[in-house]
Design a protein around this motif. Structure first.
Motif, PDB file in Angstrom:
ATOM      1  N   VAL A 170       0.851  -1.202   0.000  1.00 43.71           N
ATOM      2  CA  VAL A 170       0.000   0.000   0.000  1.00 43.71           C
ATOM      3  C   VAL A 170       0.871   1.230   0.000  1.00 43.71           C
ATOM      4  CG1 VAL A 170      -2.216  -0.649   1.016  1.00 43.71           C
ATOM      5  CG2 VAL A 170      -0.203  -0.372   2.479  1.00 43.71           C
ATOM      6  N   PRO A 171       0.429   2.310  -0.633  1.00 42.02           N
ATOM      7  CA  PRO A 171      -0.787   2.492  -1.434  1.00 42.02           C
ATOM      8  C   PRO A 171      -0.732   1.736  -2.762  1.00 42.02           C
ATOM      9  CG  PRO A 171       0.627   4.412  -1.620  1.00 42.02           C
ATOM     10  CD  PRO A 171       1.257   3.528  -0.574  1.00 42.02           C
ATOM     11  N   GLY A 172      -1.727   1.979  -3.609  1.00 42.04           N
ATOM     12  CA  GLY A 172      -1.822   1.261  -4.881  1.00 42.04           C
ATOM     13  C   GLY A 172      -0.754   1.684  -5.876  1.00 42.04           C
ATOM     14  N   ASN A 173      -0.578   0.861  -6.902  1.00 42.20           N
ATOM     15  CA  ASN A 173       0.361   1.170  -7.979  1.00 42.20           C
ATOM     16  C   ASN A 173      -0.111   2.353  -8.816  1.00 42.20           C
ATOM     17  OD1 ASN A 173       2.374  -0.880  -7.680  1.00 42.20           O
ATOM     18  ND2 ASN A 173       0.886  -2.388  -8.439  1.00 42.20           N
ATOM     19  N   VAL A 174       0.857   3.097  -9.350  1.00 42.99           N
ATOM     20  CA  VAL A 174       0.578   4.154 -10.327  1.00 42.99           C
ATOM     21  C   VAL A 174       1.207   3.723 -11.656  1.00 42.99           C
ATOM     22  CG1 VAL A 174       1.151   6.529 -11.013  1.00 42.99           C
ATOM     23  CG2 VAL A 174       0.494   6.037  -8.647  1.00 42.99           C
ATOM     24  N   THR A 175       0.437   3.812 -12.736  1.00 44.48           N
ATOM     25  CA  THR A 175       0.976   3.536 -14.069  1.00 44.48           C
ATOM     26  C   THR A 175       1.074   4.865 -14.813  1.00 44.48           C
ATOM     27  OG1 THR A 175      -0.153   1.405 -14.027  1.00 44.48           O
ATOM     28  CG2 THR A 175       0.644   2.151 -16.168  1.00 44.48           C
ATOM     29  N   ALA A 176       2.184   5.070 -15.536  1.00 45.14           N
ATOM     30  CA  ALA A 176       2.399   6.344 -16.239  1.00 45.14           C
ATOM     31  C   ALA A 176       2.692   6.098 -17.711  1.00 45.14           C
ATOM     32  CB  ALA A 176       3.563   7.101 -15.598  1.00 45.14           C
ATOM     33  N   LEU A 177       1.857   6.653 -18.587  1.00 45.86           N
ATOM     34  CA  LEU A 177       2.102   6.616 -20.032  1.00 45.86           C
ATOM     35  C   LEU A 177       2.671   7.968 -20.452  1.00 45.86           C
ATOM     36  CD1 LEU A 177       1.668   5.123 -22.844  1.00 45.86           C
ATOM     37  CD2 LEU A 177      -0.388   6.552 -23.035  1.00 45.86           C
ATOM     38  N   ILE A 178       3.831   7.920 -21.092  1.00 45.00           N
ATOM     39  CA  ILE A 178       4.506   9.145 -21.534  1.00 45.00           C
ATOM     40  C   ILE A 178       4.187   9.386 -23.008  1.00 45.00           C
ATOM     41  CG2 ILE A 178       6.745  10.318 -21.703  1.00 45.00           C
ATOM     42  CD1 ILE A 178       6.015   9.302 -18.822  1.00 45.00           C
ATOM     43  N   THR A 179       3.693  10.574 -23.337  1.00 44.46           N
ATOM     44  CA  THR A 179       3.514  10.938 -24.740  1.00 44.46           C
ATOM     45  C   THR A 179       4.183  12.296 -24.957  1.00 44.46           C
ATOM     46  OG1 THR A 179       1.528  12.359 -24.824  1.00 44.46           O
ATOM     47  CG2 THR A 179       1.154   9.989 -24.475  1.00 44.46           C
ATOM     48  N   ASN A 180       4.318  12.695 -26.252  1.00 43.56           N
ATOM     49  CA  ASN A 180       4.948  13.996 -26.487  1.00 43.56           C
ATOM     50  C   ASN A 180       3.963  15.162 -26.365  1.00 43.56           C
ATOM     51  OD1 ASN A 180       3.542  13.742 -28.848  1.00 43.56           O
ATOM     52  ND2 ASN A 180       5.340  13.264 -30.110  1.00 43.56           N
ATOM     53  N   GLU A 181       2.745  14.867 -25.894  1.00 41.48           N
ATOM     54  CA  GLU A 181       1.795  15.942 -25.585  1.00 41.48           C
ATOM     55  C   GLU A 181       1.350  15.909 -24.131  1.00 41.48           C
ATOM     56  OE1 GLU A 181      -1.456  15.747 -28.343  1.00 41.48           O
ATOM     57  OE2 GLU A 181      -0.156  16.121 -30.070  1.00 41.48           O
ATOM     58  N   GLY A 182       2.009  15.095 -23.311  1.00 42.27           N
ATOM     59  CA  GLY A 182       1.649  15.040 -21.892  1.00 42.27           C
ATOM     60  C   GLY A 182       1.647  13.613 -21.377  1.00 42.27           C
ATOM     61  N   VAL A 183       1.445  13.496 -20.071  1.00 43.98           N
ATOM     62  CA  VAL A 183       1.503  12.207 -19.378  1.00 43.98           C
ATOM     63  C   VAL A 183       0.101  11.827 -18.905  1.00 43.98           C
ATOM     64  CG1 VAL A 183       2.472  11.001 -17.363  1.00 43.98           C
ATOM     65  CG2 VAL A 183       3.880  12.660 -18.637  1.00 43.98           C
ATOM     66  N   VAL A 184      -0.223  10.539 -19.038  1.00 42.69           N
ATOM     67  CA  VAL A 184      -1.479  10.002 -18.490  1.00 42.69           C
ATOM     68  C   VAL A 184      -1.112   9.068 -17.332  1.00 42.69           C
ATOM     69  CG1 VAL A 184      -3.564   8.640 -18.944  1.00 42.69           C
ATOM     70  CG2 VAL A 184      -2.579  10.067 -20.773  1.00 42.69           C
ATOM     71  N   LEU A 185      -1.714   9.305 -16.170  1.00 47.02           N
ATOM     72  CA  LEU A 185      -1.494   8.425 -15.015  1.00 47.02           C
ATOM     73  C   LEU A 185      -2.715   7.573 -14.762  1.00 47.02           C
ATOM     74  CD1 LEU A 185       0.101  10.728 -12.249  1.00 47.02           C
ATOM     75  CD2 LEU A 185       1.276   9.330 -13.971  1.00 47.02           C
ATOM     76  N   VAL A 186      -2.480   6.351 -14.275  1.00 48.69           N
ATOM     77  CA  VAL A 186      -3.562   5.547 -13.711  1.00 48.69           C
ATOM     78  C   VAL A 186      -3.311   5.487 -12.205  1.00 48.69           C
ATOM     79  CG1 VAL A 186      -4.759   3.333 -13.691  1.00 48.69           C
ATOM     80  CG2 VAL A 186      -3.670   4.156 -15.805  1.00 48.69           C
ATOM     81  N   ASP A 187      -4.219   6.051 -11.433  1.00 50.85           N
ATOM     82  CA  ASP A 187      -4.175   6.129  -9.969  1.00 50.85           C
ATOM     83  C   ASP A 187      -3.058   7.067  -9.487  1.00 50.85           C
ATOM     84  OD1 ASP A 187      -6.442   4.588  -9.702  1.00 50.85           O
ATOM     85  OD2 ASP A 187      -5.351   2.713  -9.377  1.00 50.85           O
ATOM     86  N   ASP A 188      -3.225   7.559  -8.250  1.00 46.81           N
ATOM     87  CA  ASP A 188      -2.260   8.553  -7.743  1.00 46.81           C
ATOM     88  C   ASP A 188      -1.967   8.418  -6.249  1.00 46.81           C
ATOM     89  OD1 ASP A 188      -4.631   9.617  -6.740  1.00 46.81           O
ATOM     90  OD2 ASP A 188      -4.748  11.187  -8.251  1.00 46.81           O
ATOM     91  N   LYS A 189      -2.135   7.207  -5.707  1.00 43.98           N
ATOM     92  CA  LYS A 189      -1.777   6.876  -4.314  1.00 43.98           C
ATOM     93  C   LYS A 189      -2.495   7.803  -3.322  1.00 43.98           C
ATOM     94  CE  LYS A 189       2.758   5.135  -5.858  1.00 43.98           C
ATOM     95  NZ  LYS A 189       2.584   3.675  -5.869  1.00 43.98           N
ATOM     96  N   PHE A 190      -1.970   7.838  -2.086  1.00 40.73           N
ATOM     97  CA  PHE A 190      -2.522   8.718  -1.048  1.00 40.73           C
ATOM     98  C   PHE A 190      -2.072  10.158  -1.291  1.00 40.73           C
ATOM     99  CE2 PHE A 190      -2.481   4.805   1.738  1.00 40.73           C
ATOM    100  CZ  PHE A 190      -3.838   4.822   2.062  1.00 40.73           C
ATOM    101  N   GLU A 191      -2.777  11.089  -0.662  1.00 44.40           N
ATOM    102  CA  GLU A 191      -2.384  12.490  -0.768  1.00 44.40           C
ATOM    103  C   GLU A 191      -0.928  12.699  -0.307  1.00 44.40           C
ATOM    104  OE1 GLU A 191      -4.662  15.239   1.559  1.00 44.40           O
ATOM    105  OE2 GLU A 191      -3.796  16.972   0.518  1.00 44.40           O
TER     106      GLU A 191
END
Ligand SMILES: [Zn+2]
Length: 281
Positions: free
Chosen positions: A47-68
């Motif tokens: 814990v916390p959960g996993n974060v996945t990050a996709l990198i593109t040349n127009e910005g990043v997409v995240l899946v989940d963002d853990k605790f504050e």
């Protein structure tokens, strides 16, 4: 002796996971796992959960963002991977160990995407960082020439679980409908609309997608084969509980079975036992 030692290590880890599940006393120590040249997992123990990050040349997409409390560290890890800004964060469900960073990211202009049900759960729980964009069954994000697909297949861990599919990377971010490892057994959050009965069918939907690599909600990055095994364990779990109810076994006997066969910890009994006994009669 050795077996007992191993069991007690597992239960200590499970207790640690439980403590940190609802509240994060301190930020987790993070490490980064590369899946493909443009796809990474910001991982930590349990814990916390996993974060996945996709990198593109127009910005990043995240899946989940853990605790504050983890938010600044997640942003710092993303900065090491790309100088592009984070554009979207997709929450696999509403729990704070997956969506706790939302409000801070929104202050940076990031859009939060969830299922409609997950947003309703956030509203009900008076959570900060409500999603900006929701969908019912299926949606895409197209960014920098890349495609991210989101699917809702039904109830599992909650009633708002989605999976995030990266077709070009042959990877699935599964959220907590698939957790990997004995320290994070499946948790049916009945107060969040979860269902032991529906869970298997929901996983069957996700397993129809064409992928090799899976980022579980908690645990190390793994394979579709392990997710399929987990799918089978959801069926075994509900059959075991149902059969014991039919055989008029006591609550204590069912508790003991869940501890030994499915590694349930206190959190699982608190969140899942009454609901499962009612649902699986
Ligand atoms: Zn969760």
């Amino acid at each position: 002796m050795r077996k007992y030692l191993l069991l007690s290590i597992v239960s200590v880890l499970a207790v640690a996971a439980v403590v940190a599940y609802t509240q994060a006393p301190q930020a987790a120590k993070l490490d980064v796992v590369k899946i493909k040249d443009d796809l990474f997992v910001i991982h930590n123990d349990f814990v916390p959960g996993n974060v996945t990050a996709l990198i593109t040349n127009e910005g990043v997409v995240l899946v989940d963002d853990k605790f504050e409390v983890d938010s600044a560290n997640v942003v710092a890890e993303v900065k090491k991977l790309s100088n592009q800004p984070i554009k979207y964060v997709i929450n696999t469900h509403h729990h704070a160990d997956h969506s706790g960073g939302n409000a801070k990211l929104q202050q940076m202009g990031v859009m939060v995407v969830t299922s409609e049900q997950a947003r309703e759960n956030m509203v009900e729980g008076k959570q900060p960082g409500l999603s900006n964009i929701t969908f019912e069954k299926h949606a895409h994000i197209y960014l920098g020439g890349k495609n991210v697909e989101m699917y809702y297949f039904g109830r599992a861990h909650t009633n708002g679980d989605i999976v995030v599919y990266f077709p070009a990377q042959r990877t699935l971010a599964a959220g907590d409908m698939f957790t990997f490892g004995d320290a994070t057994p499946q948790l049916i959050d009945y107060s969040g609309g979860g269902s032991a009965k529906e869970w298997t069918k929901t996983l069957d939907g996700a397993l129809q997608l064409d992928f090799d690599t899976v980022v579980p909600g908690h645990g190390v990055v793994t394979t579709k084969r392990e997710m399929a095994k987990f799918r089978d364990s959801t069926l075994t779990l509900r059959n075991r509980i149902h059969d014991m109810i039919v055989q008029k076994k006591t609550r204590d006997e069912i508790v003991k079975m869940l501890q030994t066969e499915f590694h349930w910890a206190q959190l699982h009994f608190d969140r899942s036992l009454n609901g499962a006994l009612a649902e699986l009669q």
